[in-house]
Design an enzyme around this catalytic site. Structure first.
Site, PDB file in Angstrom:
ATOM      1  N   ASP A 139       0.817  -1.213   0.000  1.00 39.08           N
ATOM      2  CA  ASP A 139       0.000   0.000   0.000  1.00 39.08           C
ATOM      3  C   ASP A 139       0.858   1.274   0.000  1.00 39.08           C
ATOM      4  O   ASP A 139       0.452   2.290  -0.540  1.00 39.08           O
ATOM      5  CB  ASP A 139      -0.935   0.006   1.217  1.00 39.08           C
ATOM      6  CG  ASP A 139      -2.163  -0.888   0.992  1.00 39.08           C
ATOM      7  OD1 ASP A 139      -2.367  -1.337  -0.157  1.00 39.08           O
ATOM      8  OD2 ASP A 139      -2.914  -1.129   1.950  1.00 39.08           O
TER       9      ASP A 139
ATOM     10  N   ALA B 248      -5.484   2.899   8.585  1.00 37.21           N
ATOM     11  CA  ALA B 248      -4.022   2.968   8.713  1.00 37.21           C
ATOM     12  C   ALA B 248      -3.644   3.554  10.082  1.00 37.21           C
ATOM     13  O   ALA B 248      -4.075   3.064  11.106  1.00 37.21           O
ATOM     14  CB  ALA B 248      -3.455   3.778   7.554  1.00 37.21           C
TER      15      ALA B 248
ATOM     16  N   SER C  86      -4.517   6.199  11.684  1.00 43.78           N
ATOM     17  CA  SER C  86      -5.677   6.652  12.458  1.00 43.78           C
ATOM     18  C   SER C  86      -6.282   5.526  13.301  1.00 43.78           C
ATOM     19  O   SER C  86      -6.658   5.717  14.460  1.00 43.78           O
ATOM     20  CB  SER C  86      -6.722   7.214  11.480  1.00 43.78           C
ATOM     21  OG  SER C  86      -7.981   7.312  12.085  1.00 43.78           O
TER      22      SER C  86
END
Length: 292
Positions: free
Chosen positions: A72, A188, A190
């Site tokens: 990612d 992610a 957060s």
């Protein structure tokens, strides 16, 4: 050959053996199918001689589809540049299980062939724009796919700042930092800081304070059309920074204002038909399977 995609860009992680093997296979397979293939210059050298090497902007300008090989993180780096162009981006996963990269690296042919034949789902993800203002002037700006984070430059310690939503004062905050995340970024950094998961189709942003000194301080979700302003206390003793996707850093001085808002740019993600967000989420987070 599909009518929709003629020129295809390949992007990968330089000096990564697994990525290299997949890129070589992809390049060969696509050329055999008769596609024009452009390869990002950072990985092109490792693929051999008859490879057309270009930079990321040229891929954006000339390609109908970009294939990102890696995790990612590679997708985020490419997405920040490619979102300004109207081309679809699809990911071949060479990292851990990816949220944004969903083609398998060892058997991409079958899934990719269907996508190239026009069997795919398109999904748009909005980006976040971060601007640092000093005495009313923009000093630095960048975009993020996942999140923008205000934090101290070197070591984690408490900082003071005020938070405004659409110029309405919300609260002052004493914390180690503040994460402002898109729905894409909600799984992610957060999430690690205790934020909620926002499904990708939501037009919303989530603000997650990092280790706040007031225990009543909770993450808050606001409409994506809001402008978020963080005003850094002039009393902060040292320089801070805003990190976009943990990669690009903007430097912030005491007294600066940081404006965060939804960007005009959107990433156009291409998925194989039948792609299911909750399926990815369940696998990635180890959630329970169906009971009956």
């Amino acid at each position: 050959m599909s009518t929709e995609f003629h020129t295809i860009g390949l992007i990968g992680k330089p000096h990564h053996q697994g990525t290299n093997l997949t890129l070589k296979r992809l390049h060969h397979w696509l050329k055999m199918q008769g596609y024009d293939v452009l390869v990002e210059e950072r990985v092109a050298a490792e693929l051999g001689k008859d490879v057309r090497a270009v930079d990321l902007l040229e891929i954006g300008e000339h390609c109908d589809l970009a294939i990102v090989v890696g995790g990612d993180g590679n997708m985020l780096g490419a997405a920040r540049v490619l979102a300004r162009f109207d081309l679809g981006v699809i990911g071949v996963n060479r990292g851990n299980l990816g949220f944004l990269t969903d083609l398998p690296p060892d058997a991409f042919e079958e899934s990719l062939a269907k996508v190239l034949d026009g069997e795919f789902d398109t999904e748009h993800r909005f980006l976040l724009e971060a601007e640092v203002y000093r005495h009313g002037e923009v000093k630095a700006s960048n975009t993020a796919v996942n999140e923008a984070v205000l934090h101290p430059g070197k070591i984690a310690h408490m900082i003071e700042f005020e938070v405004y939503i659409d110029n309405h004062f919300m609260y002052s905050q004493r914390a180690d930092g503040m994460i402002v995340s898109t729905p894409t970024g909600s799984t992610a950094y957060s999430l690690s800081a205790g934020g909620a998961i926002l499904t990708p189709n939501l037009e919303a942003l989530i603000l997650v304070p990092m280790f706040p000194h007031t225990l009543s301080c909770r993450p808050i979700v606001v409409d994506a059309s809001s402008t978020i302003k963080l005003v850094v206390s002039p009393e902060n003793g040292e320089n801070l920074e805003v990190s976009c996707d943990g990669h690009v850093t903007l430097s912030v001085m005491p007294g600066d204002e940081i404006l965060l808002k939804r960007s005009q740019e959107r990433l156009k993600l291409i998925h194989p038909k039948g792609h299911n967000y909750f399926h990815v989420l369940r696998n990635k987070l180890g959630w329970g399977s169906k009971l009956f």
